[in-house]
Design a protein around this motif. Structure first.
Motif, PDB file in Angstrom:
ATOM      1  N   THR A 125       0.842  -1.200   0.000  1.00  0.00           N
ATOM      2  CA  THR A 125       0.000   0.000   0.000  1.00  0.00           C
ATOM      3  C   THR A 125       0.875   1.246   0.000  1.00  0.00           C
ATOM      4  OG1 THR A 125      -0.033   0.171   2.406  1.00  0.00           O
ATOM      5  CG2 THR A 125      -1.759  -1.180   1.372  1.00  0.00           C
ATOM      6  N   THR A 126       0.245   2.365  -0.326  1.00  0.00           N
ATOM      7  CA  THR A 126       0.978   3.640  -0.295  1.00  0.00           C
ATOM      8  C   THR A 126       1.472   3.934   1.114  1.00  0.00           C
ATOM      9  OG1 THR A 126      -0.168   4.547  -2.190  1.00  0.00           O
ATOM     10  CG2 THR A 126       0.698   6.135  -0.613  1.00  0.00           C
ATOM     11  N   ALA A 127       0.654   3.661   2.120  1.00  0.00           N
ATOM     12  CA  ALA A 127       1.079   3.945   3.497  1.00  0.00           C
ATOM     13  C   ALA A 127       2.360   3.171   3.823  1.00  0.00           C
ATOM     14  CB  ALA A 127      -0.031   3.598   4.478  1.00  0.00           C
ATOM     15  N   PHE A 149       2.465  13.922  -5.879  1.00  0.00           N
ATOM     16  CA  PHE A 149       1.637  14.386  -6.992  1.00  0.00           C
ATOM     17  C   PHE A 149       1.585  13.307  -8.060  1.00  0.00           C
ATOM     18  CE2 PHE A 149       5.926  15.554  -8.232  1.00  0.00           C
ATOM     19  CZ  PHE A 149       5.974  15.230  -9.571  1.00  0.00           C
ATOM     20  N   PHE A 150       0.631  13.439  -8.921  1.00  0.00           N
ATOM     21  CA  PHE A 150       0.570  12.629 -10.143  1.00  0.00           C
ATOM     22  C   PHE A 150       0.867  13.532 -11.327  1.00  0.00           C
ATOM     23  CE2 PHE A 150      -1.351   9.276  -7.789  1.00  0.00           C
ATOM     24  CZ  PHE A 150      -1.155   8.133  -8.549  1.00  0.00           C
ATOM     25  N   LEU A 151       1.694  13.046 -12.238  1.00  0.00           N
ATOM     26  CA  LEU A 151       1.836  13.686 -13.538  1.00  0.00           C
ATOM     27  C   LEU A 151       0.720  13.120 -14.401  1.00  0.00           C
ATOM     28  CD1 LEU A 151       3.485  15.480 -15.476  1.00  0.00           C
ATOM     29  CD2 LEU A 151       4.783  13.424 -16.082  1.00  0.00           C
ATOM     30  N   ALA A 276      -8.471  14.498  -3.991  1.00  0.00           N
ATOM     31  CA  ALA A 276      -7.362  14.331  -4.930  1.00  0.00           C
ATOM     32  C   ALA A 276      -7.264  12.897  -5.444  1.00  0.00           C
ATOM     33  CB  ALA A 276      -6.052  14.728  -4.244  1.00  0.00           C
ATOM     34  N   ASN A 277      -7.371  11.930  -4.538  1.00  0.00           N
ATOM     35  CA  ASN A 277      -7.221  10.533  -4.953  1.00  0.00           C
ATOM     36  C   ASN A 277      -8.394  10.112  -5.829  1.00  0.00           C
ATOM     37  OD1 ASN A 277      -7.587   7.401  -4.279  1.00  0.00           O
ATOM     38  ND2 ASN A 277      -5.429   7.937  -4.184  1.00  0.00           N
ATOM     39  N   ILE A 278      -9.591  10.526  -5.423  1.00  0.00           N
ATOM     40  CA  ILE A 278     -10.772  10.195  -6.235  1.00  0.00           C
ATOM     41  C   ILE A 278     -10.677  10.905  -7.586  1.00  0.00           C
ATOM     42  CG2 ILE A 278     -13.280  10.476  -6.399  1.00  0.00           C
ATOM     43  CD1 ILE A 278     -13.257  10.282  -3.225  1.00  0.00           C
ATOM     44  N   GLY A 279     -10.249  12.168  -7.546  1.00  0.00           N
ATOM     45  CA  GLY A 279     -10.184  12.971  -8.773  1.00  0.00           C
ATOM     46  C   GLY A 279      -9.223  12.406  -9.797  1.00  0.00           C
ATOM     47  N   TYR A 280      -8.031  12.005  -9.337  1.00  0.00           N
ATOM     48  CA  TYR A 280      -7.058  11.499 -10.336  1.00  0.00           C
ATOM     49  C   TYR A 280      -7.523  10.174 -10.912  1.00  0.00           C
ATOM     50  CZ  TYR A 280      -4.296   7.421  -8.862  1.00  0.00           C
ATOM     51  OH  TYR A 280      -3.886   6.148  -8.607  1.00  0.00           O
ATOM     52  N   LYS A 281      -8.155   9.326 -10.075  1.00  0.00           N
ATOM     53  CA  LYS A 281      -8.592   8.016 -10.591  1.00  0.00           C
ATOM     54  C   LYS A 281      -9.747   8.179 -11.594  1.00  0.00           C
ATOM     55  CE  LYS A 281      -7.016   5.154  -6.650  1.00  0.00           C
ATOM     56  NZ  LYS A 281      -5.857   4.411  -7.147  1.00  0.00           N
ATOM     57  N   ILE A 282     -10.613   9.149 -11.367  1.00  0.00           N
ATOM     58  CA  ILE A 282     -11.688   9.405 -12.344  1.00  0.00           C
ATOM     59  C   ILE A 282     -11.077   9.903 -13.659  1.00  0.00           C
ATOM     60  CG2 ILE A 282     -13.674  10.868 -12.889  1.00  0.00           C
ATOM     61  CD1 ILE A 282     -14.444  10.735  -9.920  1.00  0.00           C
ATOM     62  N   GLY A 293       2.434   8.228 -11.007  1.00  0.00           N
ATOM     63  CA  GLY A 293       2.556   8.652  -9.622  1.00  0.00           C
ATOM     64  C   GLY A 293       2.157   7.537  -8.676  1.00  0.00           C
ATOM     65  N   PRO A 294       2.038   7.857  -7.379  1.00  0.00           N
ATOM     66  CA  PRO A 294       2.385   9.130  -6.756  1.00  0.00           C
ATOM     67  C   PRO A 294       3.898   9.347  -6.743  1.00  0.00           C
ATOM     68  CG  PRO A 294       0.981   7.793  -5.307  1.00  0.00           C
ATOM     69  CD  PRO A 294       1.422   6.917  -6.426  1.00  0.00           C
ATOM     70  N   VAL A 295       4.308  10.521  -7.251  1.00  0.00           N
ATOM     71  CA  VAL A 295       5.697  10.944  -7.177  1.00  0.00           C
ATOM     72  C   VAL A 295       5.852  11.700  -5.857  1.00  0.00           C
ATOM     73  CG1 VAL A 295       7.530  12.246  -8.319  1.00  0.00           C
ATOM     74  CG2 VAL A 295       5.678  11.249  -9.680  1.00  0.00           C
ATOM     75  N   ASP A 305       6.226   5.893  -5.406  1.00  0.00           N
ATOM     76  CA  ASP A 305       5.169   4.925  -5.145  1.00  0.00           C
ATOM     77  C   ASP A 305       4.483   4.609  -6.472  1.00  0.00           C
ATOM     78  OD1 ASP A 305       3.318   3.421  -3.689  1.00  0.00           O
ATOM     79  OD2 ASP A 305       2.081   5.163  -3.213  1.00  0.00           O
ATOM     80  N   LEU A 306       3.701   3.549  -6.471  1.00  0.00           N
ATOM     81  CA  LEU A 306       2.856   3.214  -7.614  1.00  0.00           C
ATOM     82  C   LEU A 306       1.470   2.910  -7.057  1.00  0.00           C
ATOM     83  CD1 LEU A 306       5.283   0.702  -9.348  1.00  0.00           C
ATOM     84  CD2 LEU A 306       4.453   2.801 -10.435  1.00  0.00           C
ATOM     85  N   SER A 307       0.482   2.947  -7.884  1.00  0.00           N
ATOM     86  CA  SER A 307      -0.817   2.423  -7.464  1.00  0.00           C
ATOM     87  C   SER A 307      -0.772   0.898  -7.606  1.00  0.00           C
ATOM     88  CB  SER A 307      -1.925   2.983  -8.348  1.00  0.00           C
ATOM     89  OG  SER A 307      -3.119   2.269  -8.126  1.00  0.00           O
ATOM     90  N   ARG A 308      -1.468   0.211  -6.718  1.00  0.00           N
ATOM     91  CA  ARG A 308      -1.509  -1.256  -6.857  1.00  0.00           C
ATOM     92  C   ARG A 308      -2.193  -1.659  -8.155  1.00  0.00           C
ATOM     93  NH1 ARG A 308      -4.301  -1.872  -1.344  1.00  0.00           N
ATOM     94  NH2 ARG A 308      -4.827   0.248  -1.997  1.00  0.00           N
ATOM     95  N   GLY A 309      -2.949  -0.737  -8.734  1.00  0.00           N
ATOM     96  CA  GLY A 309      -3.600  -1.018 -10.027  1.00  0.00           C
ATOM     97  C   GLY A 309      -2.703  -0.694 -11.215  1.00  0.00           C
TER      98      GLY A 309
HETATM   99  C1  LIG Z   1      -2.116   6.059  -5.418  1.00  0.00           C
HETATM  100  C2  LIG Z   1      -3.094   5.047  -5.002  1.00  0.00           C
HETATM  101  O1  LIG Z   1      -4.277   5.308  -4.961  1.00  0.00           O
HETATM  102  O2  LIG Z   1      -2.563   3.870  -4.668  1.00  0.00           O
HETATM  103  P1  LIG Z   1      -3.403   2.499  -4.484  1.00  0.00           P
HETATM  104  O3  LIG Z   1      -4.280   2.406  -5.703  1.00  0.00           O
HETATM  105  O4  LIG Z   1      -2.370   1.446  -4.380  1.00  0.00           O
HETATM  106  O5  LIG Z   1      -4.202   2.641  -3.211  1.00  0.00           O
END
Ligand SMILES: CC(=O)OP(=O)(O)O
Ligand SMILES: CC(C)(COP(=O)(O)OP(=O)(O)OC[C@H]1O[C@@H](n2cnc3c(N)ncnc32)[C@H](O)[C@@H]1OP(=O)(O)O)[C@@H](O)C(=O)NCCC(=O)NCCS
Length: 372
Positions: A125-127, A149-151, A276-282, A293-295, A305-309
């Protein structure tokens, strides 16, 4: 896709040792192989040799493999971790246990100069990923906060406004106060300029534009914009603005006629991690934006970091970006960047040590590398 080209060119100009703690993940192994093929990095994959080799399909050419559990560095790394954390209650035995965890081991490699940067988070996880970086790599001397941030790259046919944007903080600071939000805005503006060579235009996002709504949450954003502008009068920072007023010229003109940004923001600072997290994923999953990202910004050395997805390609891009961060090669006038752009002069990677790092020990063909 100029920003991505710049990143890959910067990485290729000085391929760095990037340690990947999740070496047995097939996406990470494939990204490492591509990084070698394209000459952008010298990857070090962590994990049990058999598992990493299986993920690599048996081909480890150009890649170093290191198993934290059997590493000759274990003792020195555990001692360093103990020195770092004993005033937080960590004893030597706990340091030995912790340093065997790949995320901690990778962060320690970067701290000790045995790697130039690290990329984790495809599995963890990011944490977990960020905590290892915070505790072991730590803050850059001039930084007070680590944020992320995300690019965001808009390059599909259906994207009316193509280009590179920064969304922050989509990964780390959960509920920033006004001071922290101002810090995120300043760091993100510098990151944007470092990445693109262009002048940042920062929109502090809210559900209100220029006083259209009244609420304590709006006040926080207005105060953050004030603090950020006072600290960095050289930056264009406006807020509070709704996303449409910050992104669409006609809406900006209607809702915020006095705006200097006029719908042309390129750095979007969200009021909290939910938004922010919801916004970038949408934007990524419905809007078709490429999201890198997250950079992390504000660390003493690069750890991302990377998203697990994430996909293999996301991991590849993050390896390139981490290499480029390590080289701090985003100075104005670098390849693909018009040197005359206002605001870009002298821009290096913000809050990351630009001091040249010693060559990574795992770059040499050595006994730890499995036969090709
Ligand atoms: C950046 C992020 O949302 O990471 P994860 O999808 O792994 O929770
Ligand atoms: C990042 C995160 C794990 C840090 O949490 P935490 O509980 O403060 O973690 P720790 O206490 O282990 O922090 C380690 C150290 O870093 C410091 N720290 C925490 N956040 C920091 C920040 N943003 N900047 C600088 N230092 C920070 C802590 O004060 C602590 O210092 P210490 O070791 O000297 O005491 C937490 O903010 C978090 O979970 N964020 C959200 C992650 C997430 O789920 N994102 C969504 C998906 S991307």
């Amino acid at each position: 896709m100029l920003a991505l080209d710049r990143i890959i060119a910067a990485a290729r100009a000085a391929p760095r040792a990037i340690v990947l703690p999740e070496g047995a993940d097939p996406r990470i192994a494939a990204a490492a192989r591509r990084a070698v093929r394209e000459g952008i990095a010298r990857p070090v994959l962590l994990g049990p040799m058999a598992e990493v080799m299986a993920a690599l399909g048996g081909d480890a050419r150009g890649i170093a493999v290191e198993d934290p559990a059997t590493s000759p560095h274990l003792q020195a790394y555990a001692e360093e971790l103990y020195l770092l954390r004993h005033d937080k209650g960590m004893d030597l035995a706990a340091a030995h246990r912790r340093i065997r965890e790949p995320l901690a081991f990778a962060a320690m490699m970067v701290r000790m100069g045995d790697a130039d940067g690290t990329v984790g988070g495809a599995v963890a996880t990011t944490a977990e990923t960020v905590r290892a970086a915070l505790q072991i790599i730590g803050l850059a001397p001039e930084a007070r906060l680590v944020s992320s941030f995300f690019l965001m790259l808009l390059c599909e046919d259906h994207h009316v406004q193509k280009g590179a944007y920064v969304f922050a903080d989509c990964g780390l600071v959960i509920d920033p106060d006004a001071e922290e939000l101002a810090d995120i805005a300043r760091a993100s503006a510098d990151s944007f300029t470092a990445l693109t060579g262009e002048r940042a235009k920062v929109a502090m996002l809210s559900f209100s534009t220029a006083g259209s709504a009244r609420h304590a949450r709006v006040d926080k954003v207005v105060e953050a914009a004030r603090i950020a502008r006072a600290a960095r009068p050289d930056l264009v920072i406006e807020g509070e603005l709704q996303f449409d007023a910050a992104f669409v010229a006609a809406v900006g003109a209607a809702k915020a006629p006095g705006s200097a940004i006029r719908g042309d923001a390129n750095v979007f600072v969200f009021p909290n991690l939910d938004a922010a997290n919801i916004g970038y994923k949408i934007a990524q999953r419905i809007g078709g934006a490429r999201a890198i990202g997250p950079v992390l910004q504000g660390l003493a050395k690069p750890a991302n970091d990377l998203s697990r997805g994430c996909s293999e390609e996301d991991a590849f891009h993050m390896i390139a970006l981490t290499c480029a961060q390590a080289s701090a090669r985003f100075a104005a006038g670098a390849e693909g960047c018009p040197a005359s752009l206002p605001g870009a002069a002298g821009a290096a990677w913000p809050a990351t040590s630009a001091a040249p790092l010693p060559p990574a020990p795992f770059s040499e063909p050595d006994a730890r590398r499995p036969p090709a």
